[in-house]
Design a protein around this motif. Structure first.
Motif, PDB file in Angstrom:
ATOM      1  N   ASP A 116      -0.200   4.195   2.473  1.00 55.94           N
ATOM      2  CA  ASP A 116       0.841   3.839   3.710  1.00 55.94           C
ATOM      3  C   ASP A 116       1.566   4.719   3.982  1.00 55.94           C
ATOM      4  O   ASP A 116       2.698   4.146   5.485  1.00 55.94           O
ATOM      5  CB  ASP A 116       0.255   2.685   4.288  1.00 55.94           C
TER       6      ASP A 116
ATOM      7  N   ARG B  77       0.913  -0.927   0.154  1.00 51.48           N
ATOM      8  CA  ARG B  77       0.119   0.109   0.164  1.00 51.48           C
ATOM      9  C   ARG B  77       1.100   1.316  -0.376  1.00 51.48           C
ATOM     10  O   ARG B  77       1.234   1.944   0.870  1.00 51.48           O
ATOM     11  CB  ARG B  77      -1.167   0.246   1.619  1.00 51.48           C
TER      12      ARG B  77
ATOM     13  N   HIS C 139       0.404  -0.037  10.447  1.00 54.80           N
ATOM     14  CA  HIS C 139       0.759   0.458   9.427  1.00 54.80           C
ATOM     15  C   HIS C 139       1.893   0.273   8.446  1.00 54.80           C
ATOM     16  O   HIS C 139       2.815   1.011   8.503  1.00 54.80           O
ATOM     17  CB  HIS C 139       0.764   2.044   8.430  1.00 54.80           C
TER      18      HIS C 139
END
Ligand code: ATP
Ligand code: MG
Length: 581
Positions: free
Chosen positions: A71, A68, A80
């Motif tokens: 993030d 991701r 995260h």
């Protein structure tokens, strides 16, 4: 419990409930030019969630590697990561909320032995599009979750999809774990960060149509995703993902190499550990550091890790040591990374060598600035290789600002690379080499030329997918083409077909291709020499692209070009479907 136990427990549990275990898909989405990386377990399964039959049946489970990029700035906090694994189970038009929630609950409380007092859940609150998800809440209550531990939240938190503007979507229910040793509050407050989200069950029961209406879906799917690292952390009584077996060896290695302690430099350690891990997984999928797309993300991660390594006064070549540690952790679960380790070390060392030359002087230049103009940021980018995100981070640390808008303008002005097309063109872009697909492939080049002529030079290819019947083509542009523009593009392409221009192919260096203003991926992973296809000759060249081919020899045989359909593919990307008749 360690990572391999948790993975196994999850997959065994759902296998016993009739699910087929499927392997993790690649981090590079196939046939989806709208995102760079696989971001969730459901991502590679979209076609099946839309109704296509999955060869392994209606109940699936897997551990999917995810990246991701959204993030990355979060990395350093407790939960995260850039790279993480998602454990998931799916019902493709098979079981529904009852079983899904019951099994989530059973897995958490019986397999993982999480005490009920530690759990809370959220459900969809309802709005003008869809009613409150009472059904899910009731199932939770029947299982023993107290009313006060069920929060109802709106779309922003408890709703998934659709992936584009239309398609399957629906409410979800999320499971949270109280991470402190203290007794969890009786009432669940989703704003309280000590409740960590660990699992999400999505219920795709609606279809959003073109006019924005939500209809009941014919095939109702369940899609769940559990964060492996987060769950591992809470199971071991840790409040952050770094104190787990998928990180501790890296943290230890950084301590050893730097002679510094994790507790004194938590943020730097975490960023380095996360970024090198993500980099290993990316590089082992043959991504090379570059200035565009996937390669840019890899470059950004590596350069940020190098900068933080400098803060820790890490020895030269520290990344190679960390790569070996990452491979030790994941080698058994993901044998690919074991096989590619030498290549990964080589690629990373090359990038490090490049950047280490300019980093220090770049930092000195940066220190002179009181605020960062677009020109300054561009200079740091161009001369010293600072990814813009790095300049932003440095500026934030110093409490000064960066003029991003101006930076973007500078970049566009200077950058031939803004004309790059996506790797989608090479990778999986061409379904087969039949006559039909070959024709459509050539027509894709003509259409790109037409779109750029009619709409402007900002139009670049974002991906393509070709079957014998049609061409699907994604490109950067914000608005729908009006009927006049559609006609203009069609006429442009049909005009070239009528002229029966020759299509030629030449192998050349990237350098040469760039000189000739060819469109395509310049920093490619396909070796130094590239094939360049040219339509037309002399002063009548209508298209020139770096491309793997194959193509037709002359445009005259293509037939009649027609744009059949337009849609939005993602923010700022339009999709056209076109045919040859
Ligand atoms: P959050 O709100 O905490 O960012 P999310 O809503 O983005 O989570 P989902 O998209 O529902 O998360 O993903 C499913 C699960 O994957 C989450 O419950 C979480 O356990 C895990 N997860 C999501 N993002 C990350 C990440 N960046 N690093 C580690 N695990 C993650
Ligand atoms: Mg998130």
């Amino acid at each position: 419990m360690d990572s391999s136990e948790l993975r196994k427990k999850f997959l065994d549990f759902f296998e016993e409930k009739g699910h087929k275990i499927i392997p993790s898909a690649s981090l590079l989405p196939e046939n989806d030019p709208t995102v760079l990386f696989t971001t969730a377990g459901m991502h590679p399964l979209v076609a099946f969630l839309l109704g296509e039959k999955h060869p392994s049946g209606k109940r699936l489970t897997d551990a999917q590697k995810c990246i991701r990029t959204g993030d990355i700035d979060e990395v350093g906090d407790d939960t995260h990561l850039t790279f993480f694994e998602m454990l998931g189970n799916w019902s493709l038009g098979d079981y529904w909320k009852d079983e899904a929630i019951k099994w989530s609950f059973e897995f958490l409380t019986e397999e993982l032995k999480i005490p009920l007092e530690k759990l809370a859940v959220s459900c969809f609150a309802g709005d003008e599009d869809a009613p409150k998800d009472e059904e899910s809440a009731e199932i939770w209550e029947d299982l023993g979750i107290k009313k006060q531990r069920i929060a109802f939240l709106d779309k922003e938190d408890n709703w998934w999809g659709p992936a584009g503007e239309t398609g399957p979507c629906g409410p979800d229910t999320e499971m949270f774990y109280w991470k402190l040793d203290t007794l969890a509050p009786e009432t669940f407050n989703p704003e309280d960060k000590n409740w960590v989200e660990i699992w999400n069950d999505v219920f795709m029961q609606y279809l959003k149509d073109e006019s924005g209406n939500y209809m009941g879906a014919k095939q109702k799917n369940v899609d769940t995703g559990m964060g492996m690292e987060r769950t591992l952390a809470v199971l071991n009584g840790k409040n952050n993902v770094y104190e787990t077996d998928v990180f501790l060896p890296i943290i230890k290695k950084i301590e050893e190499l730097s002679g510094k302690e994790y507790s004194d430099y938590q943020k730097e350690f975490r960023i380095i550990a996360d970024h090198i891990k993500a980099s290993v997984f990316l590089a082992s999928e043959q991504i090379m550091p570059s200035n565009v797309e996937h390669g840019y993300i890899l470059r950004r991660l590596l350069r940020r890790a190098i900068r933080h390594g400098m803060i820790l006064e890490m020895p030269n070549d520290f990344l190679s040591e960390l790569i070996k540690t990452v491979v030790k952790i994941y080698g058994d679960a993901y044998p690919d990374i074991k096989e590619s380790v030498d290549g990964v070390i080589f690629v990373v060392a090359q990038e490090a060598e490049k950047f280490e030359k300019t980093l220090e002087t770049g930092l000195r230049e940066f220190e002179k600035l009181d605020n960062v103009s677009g020109k300054d940021a561009f200079n740091l980018y161009q001369t010293y290789g600072f990814p813009i995100e790095m300049t932003e981070e440095l500026a934030k640390e110093k409490g000064i600002t960066v003029d991003l808008e101006e930076f973007k303008k500078e970049l566009e002005q200077h950058q031939e690379l803004s004309r790059t097309a996506s790797v989608g063109m090479f990778k999986g872009g061409l379904a087969d080499n039949s006559e039909e697909t070959t024709k459509l492939h050539t027509v894709a080049h003509l259409m790109l030329a037409g779109l750029r002529k009619i709409l402007g030079e900002h139009v670049v290819q974002k991906g393509s997918n070709i079957t014998a019947e049609r061409l699907r083509f994604d490109f950067a542009h914000t608005e729908k083409l009006n009927s006049e523009q559609v006609e203009d593009v069609e006429n442009f392409v049909n005009g070239i077909i009528e002229k029966d221009l020759p299509v030629s192919c030449e192998e050349m260096t990237l350098e040469k291709a760039r000189e000739l203003n060819a469109m395509g991926v310049f920093e490619s992973k396909y070796g130094e020499k590239v094939k360049v296809y040219t339509v037309g000759e002399g002063d009548k060249i209508v298209s020139r692209e770096i491309c793997g081919g194959p193509h037709v020899d002359r445009t005259g045989i293509l037939g009649h070009f027609k744009i059949k359909k337009q849609e939005s593919s993602s923010a700022g990307v339009r999709r056209i479907k076109a045919t040859l008749e």
